[in-house]
Motif scaffolding. Structure first.
Motif, PDB file in Angstrom:
ATOM      1  N   HIS B 262       1.055  -1.156   0.021  1.00 35.21           N
ATOM      2  CA  HIS B 262      -0.016   0.020   0.009  1.00 35.21           C
ATOM      3  C   HIS B 262       0.961   1.238   0.082  1.00 35.21           C
ATOM      4  O   HIS B 262       1.765   1.420   0.651  1.00 35.21           O
ATOM      5  CB  HIS B 262      -0.957  -0.071   1.091  1.00 35.21           C
ATOM      6  CG  HIS B 262      -1.793  -1.192   1.553  1.00 35.21           C
ATOM      7  ND1 HIS B 262      -2.691  -1.531   0.417  1.00 35.21           N
ATOM      8  CD2 HIS B 262      -2.011  -2.083   2.359  1.00 35.21           C
ATOM      9  CE1 HIS B 262      -3.372  -2.432   0.666  1.00 35.21           C
ATOM     10  NE2 HIS B 262      -2.682  -3.119   1.961  1.00 35.21           N
ATOM     11  N   LEU B 265      -2.811   4.309   0.867  1.00 34.00           N
ATOM     12  CA  LEU B 265      -4.349   3.617   1.025  1.00 34.00           C
ATOM     13  C   LEU B 265      -5.119   4.249   2.235  1.00 34.00           C
ATOM     14  O   LEU B 265      -4.924   3.919   3.055  1.00 34.00           O
ATOM     15  CB  LEU B 265      -4.243   2.186   1.026  1.00 34.00           C
ATOM     16  CG  LEU B 265      -5.669   1.663   0.933  1.00 34.00           C
ATOM     17  CD1 LEU B 265      -6.066   1.771  -0.395  1.00 34.00           C
ATOM     18  CD2 LEU B 265      -5.705   0.079   1.515  1.00 34.00           C
ATOM     19  N   THR B 267      -8.396   4.879   3.591  1.00 31.32           N
ATOM     20  CA  THR B 267      -9.738   4.420   3.405  1.00 31.32           C
ATOM     21  C   THR B 267     -10.624   4.762   4.557  1.00 31.32           C
ATOM     22  O   THR B 267     -10.084   4.887   5.841  1.00 31.32           O
ATOM     23  CB  THR B 267      -9.890   2.922   3.362  1.00 31.32           C
ATOM     24  OG1 THR B 267      -9.755   2.140   4.643  1.00 31.32           O
ATOM     25  CG2 THR B 267      -8.984   2.113   2.325  1.00 31.32           C
ATOM     26  N   ASP B 280     -11.738   5.135  -0.735  1.00 31.72           N
ATOM     27  CA  ASP B 280     -10.260   5.049  -0.635  1.00 31.72           C
ATOM     28  C   ASP B 280      -9.696   5.998  -1.549  1.00 31.72           C
ATOM     29  O   ASP B 280      -9.957   5.969  -2.726  1.00 31.72           O
ATOM     30  CB  ASP B 280     -10.022   3.458  -0.828  1.00 31.72           C
ATOM     31  CG  ASP B 280      -9.656   2.954  -2.197  1.00 31.72           C
ATOM     32  OD1 ASP B 280      -8.508   2.988  -2.637  1.00 31.72           O
ATOM     33  OD2 ASP B 280     -10.641   2.806  -2.828  1.00 31.72           O
TER      34      ASP B 280
END
Lengths: 384, 384, 384, 384
Positions: B262, B265, B267, B280
């Motif tokens: 990631h 990321l 989210t 996200d």
């Protein structure tokens, strides 16, 4: 519950899926019949015995004619290679048996027409195992279309992508590989994969009027397992066609065994005036649905997880959120057949329904050969 | 259109995103001001000149005090490392300049409180660059919540996952790496990443009442680029906490730079009685929305492609179907700031809004240190 | 850095994307030219003035001939409707200007051939804005193919799906709607959308040898905004074709403005012996990649988030994990053009490259009309 | 093949999944035993008879003590509510039967310890139905971890989200609703859902050292179906905790029945130094895998479709590309139990393994009550 003695021909991949359907259907569905796994028939006696032991078949046979002739048998289920379908089905119908047949019905429409004549003359219940109609998500798509949610349909798109024959070292023909042998299979991906796409398409979107196709055999020669010789490959490795449906919508269809990265990616999409639908076999328990009637800024493709009790067939299984798999489609189809048979009827797709698919695949192959648009023999004509 | 002379402090990553916002805002938004890239201020003169040439800054400065004191400058924009925010912001406010500050506002709430006092005493327009509020999908989420579509909220879930510091060979401190230096950054991922999650969360779901946190420094020692020595790492590499919001909903928050796979990321998910929302940053132009009011068998998460003219900010960009990217969030924020400034107001999140986030990050770090639940200093108290 | 005076013709959607590219390119790319927004030329003087104010054009013109004739102008950029491309481009080339042209190059290959002759005779740098080649994910696909990672290619699949003309109330022709007017656009989705698919396809997979197509106009009559009358619709609403590439691979292509639920869904997929690639414009910052060389049980489609510094163009933007949007493709194309121009060269796709696409779209329209397979005029012949 | 006579206690949801496993296991797996559906035992005789008819049980019983005492029975399978587990299991073990028990093992660790003592004293084969270990994708994750592909683990993340109890009208207790009754279930989502997450987590990532938890009961009072009265709800509706594993990795765990839009969304993610893994139950036939050893510009999460013959368990099913569903996990577990039993062994998770999970859930509930970090009783101590 009445017993229904099943004689199955073939112990291959489809022999297993059908046997499982018969073994499981009463565990999950209330149907008027209890299928009894009476006889398994196949050429290799030893392997047939092993299959019988595994599934609980009461007897083993190597000559399908004896199964067809046996007074014990109520239902003949044909799960053997394509070149055996017509002869067995006609004989079984003439013997007054119910008949189930694995798809495609015949290697071509001519064979299929003879089969339709046989079951309709005999008045026996019949069905062809185009199992993907019984995926709950696909059945839900059918419901939505029948309710008029899509409005006028503009586009249909289907493809069935595999990659298992890319290696030039793969032989053709013989046990497990008869799908590469033209004389046995009748065609390559056209009858094997496109036939599924076409069956679903005509069920969802009506008749196909005309097609323009192209086919290709990427690997021209392969060793044949029965002869031991390298021989020309007769089947089509890939088959693509454009189509116009009777309702005026346009379509692309494609099937291949040369699409690296896809094992059994059957996808279909329908674009209507008001809504669209997408489904794919690799995640068969989902339906993608777009509804233009949703509020504008919140419109989006919905990923519907088809596991709730108000989804087709799903109240018979587990609880919401828990998915089913591939073989359940055969169980659903067995359940629907047994329910229909209880009323003396056939279940869809019947032999006659499946004949229509053979006519489209015939047109596809003719179009590819002739390099021209080909009209499909109509659905409504008195065919046979 | 009035000119607004901007003096920006810092030419790093955030110096670029802010400069781009000022350069682009008038191309796409009708706002009462035209920002003029007047002065870039940074320690390294040569690099500052290069930056000025690239972006068209009219002058270059190495002492931020001169920028703050310059009568030419209307707006001071702070894009330099965290340890400089408070001093510059206070001075700029005292000089009567509008002030924009990159997040987090201070290295801790004490610094932030001084900054709030300064801008509020001076009565100058101010804003903190918590840019993710201006992602169109996130703004749409805010609208849906404000319209009451979610009903009672039960759960909030946020995480911000990166993987760029996993290598033990990565040095700490110095140019481009000050985020790993505790004295400069104030904390590790808590202030860098969790602060974003917390800002959005309180904006969408109200105040956070209490937290229980755990932090970890996975690589205990790293070479420091300024000293050339291997030194203990002071920052938190990962920071996780449970929270209860004022509205009774429960939450998990997590940030780390050790989540392989990631890059950025971020989210967030909110579960309400009637609807749920997921977003996200890796696909920032989509909002996932589930509405329980949809017909039962057709309920599913909608993947809304946020590119239509009725989506927040999007009528200013291209045509439906065409996505925007990361830097647009800064352009949106600049547009909102300039619109507010035209009316003599600040734009959210103001310094005061951002102070609340610093209080939560302070509570998180205290909880992790004390291994206990920590109450967050309330939003309503007279803080400073 | 040398100044390059740009005269742009057209202030519509493409006028904006091109202007943005010229305004932004030097902020992010080191190129030998600095484009100067010298003149905007369009028929409506008031609107042109507004456009000039927004983007900073120094002067406004309503007669493109004056732009072409102006000694101040170095580069003529054609962003006006299709029916103006040929005349302007030929004149600009004859005047010795560099020429950029929005796609498609001509309304047909005959127009395009004249344009190719003009720029090649004049020896001026030229380029056509087939911007999707410059999506970083698509450029990465090109690199992978050029490195031989796919091996023999079996299949190519492209579609471009929109839904904005489904309503029968939508008028045709006039401001903002000229794409529905056959005389202006030259064709419907074939030249508008399929042309993009074809340009990318031939760049990635080589020449197209032959096609079999079907087109449809779903709404037969629409009010024309210029005449006020309901008139027959001349354009194709949908256009589908099968193709065989020179390398033997088979393809389906489809474009439509009647695919409910899709705004600008341009997707492409290539299946090779060793690897496959999939990309779609709705999430343009991702490339789906399947590599058969991966260990068997861990093979799967990789969703590559194209935001790292080793991805094409991306080191010029932000940090890993942060996506770019649609308009960046034009900035990339401007950067490549300016770099090439600095060496006295054209950038791909040149007018000659784009002529090949016009030949394919001509063949598609002819095939649909004739209901027959159509051979595409070859790439190698001396065309003009 | 030896017959193994099964006496099952309970005909609810789990009675069905277990019965199906026993009915199906020999069709697909070569194991040393053939389970015989000997006796179904449940309180309601009529419903038990119906269940027996559907699944082919040879006899029906309403007193579990008779099943335990019956010399015909080889294996007692406990599929009844949680409050019955301990008493039945202890008695069955003392009677020398093999014992399978639905999860959680006990309502708390004290009950579980008694059960471990009983089976270990008696030396009988035992297993707890934590079925998600036998999802092929999860088993593949286990293999990858065991092969060292992840390297040092930094993070573990698990959640189990449902939404079926949001309505305040839902009663608690009684048939089908005992999971809402504290005295029967022992806890709410902690024992029902988190227990699954914890079992998998410790299997994949080792022991959990300490936890900090929060629980909530969102709907405080519900009508109780057995008393007809509105009564306080005793169970936890939601349960979240932070954890530190013995290996130093940090974790978030969450379970709830108030996450609108999720039916049974069990997800897990592990981030290691070299690779990461993600899985979710809603698409259980896929594993998401990220490998940092992949070439840089082609790194991406791989969506591995777990249907190939080299994937765990999958060679027993269909052909590549065809997915299995939820109930298959029970069939796999039955197969593994029968294989182990053939060698006189238990299959994992054994009663002792499941005791460890009960200790974690006890710690979670204690932590939530005490608002403090709680150390988990260690795995290695002599527990009972």
């Amino acid at each position: 519950m009445k017993k229904l003695n099943v004689g199955i021909i073939g112990y291959g991949f489809m022999g297993r899926t059908h046997s499982n359907a018969f073994a499981q259907v009463n565990h999950f569905f209330d149907v008027p019949y209890q299928p009894v796994l009476n006889t398994i028939c196949a050429r290799n006696l030893e392997r047939a015995k092993g299959f019988a032991a595994k599934w609980g078949y009461q007897s083993v046979e190597t000559d399908w004619r004896k199964v067809v002739a046996s007074p014990q048998i109520d239902l003949v289920d044909i799960a053997s290679p394509n070149d055996t379908h017509a002869e067995i089905a006609v004989a079984a119908a003439q013997a007054g048996k119910m008949v189930m047949c694995e798809k495609p019905l015949g290697r071509n429409a001519a064979e299929a027409e003879a089969m339709v004549r046989a079951v309709e003359s005999a008045g026996v219940a019949n069905m062809v195992w185009y199992n993907y109609r019984r995926v709950p998500a696909v059945m839900l798509a059918k419901q939505l279309i029948d309710e008029g949610r899509l409005g006028r349909v503009f586009h249909y798109r289907a493809k069935f992508l595999q990659d298992w024959t890319i290696s030039a070292d793969l032989p053709q023909g013989g046990e497990g590989l008869w799908r590469l042998d033209l004389s046995v299979a009748g065609s390559g991906v056209t009858g094997d994969l496109l036939a599924h796409c076409i069956d679903t398409a005509m069920w969802l979107n009506g008749g196909i009027a005309e097609v323009s196709a192209i086919t290709e055999t990427f690997i021209k020669n392969r060793k044949h397992n029965l002869t031991g010789q390298v021989e020309p490959v007769g089947i089509d490795d890939a088959s693509l066609f454009l189509a116009r449906f009777d309702n005026g919508s346009l379509a692309t269809f494609e099937a291949t065994r040369y699409a690296r990265g896809h094992k059994a990616l059957y996808t279909l999409e329908i674009n209507g005036e008001h809504a669209s639908i997408f489904w794919d076999l690799h995640d068969l328990h989902r339906l993608q649905y777009f509804d233009h009637n949703d509020e504008g800024r919140l419109r989006g493709w919905r990923s519907v997880h088809i596991t709730d009790s108000d989804h087709p067939y799903m109240k018979h299984w587990w609880v919401p959120g828990l998915q089913i798999g591939y073989e359940h489609t055969f169980i659903h189809q067995a359940a629907d057949f047994l329910s229909a048979a209880g009323e003396g009827k056939s279940a869809a797709p019947t032999f006659r329904d499946a004949l229509l698919t053979d006519r489209v695949t015939d047109a596809v192959l003719a179009s590819a050969k002739n390099r021209s648009w080909q009209t499909v023999a109509g659905q409504k004509e008195a065919a046979c």
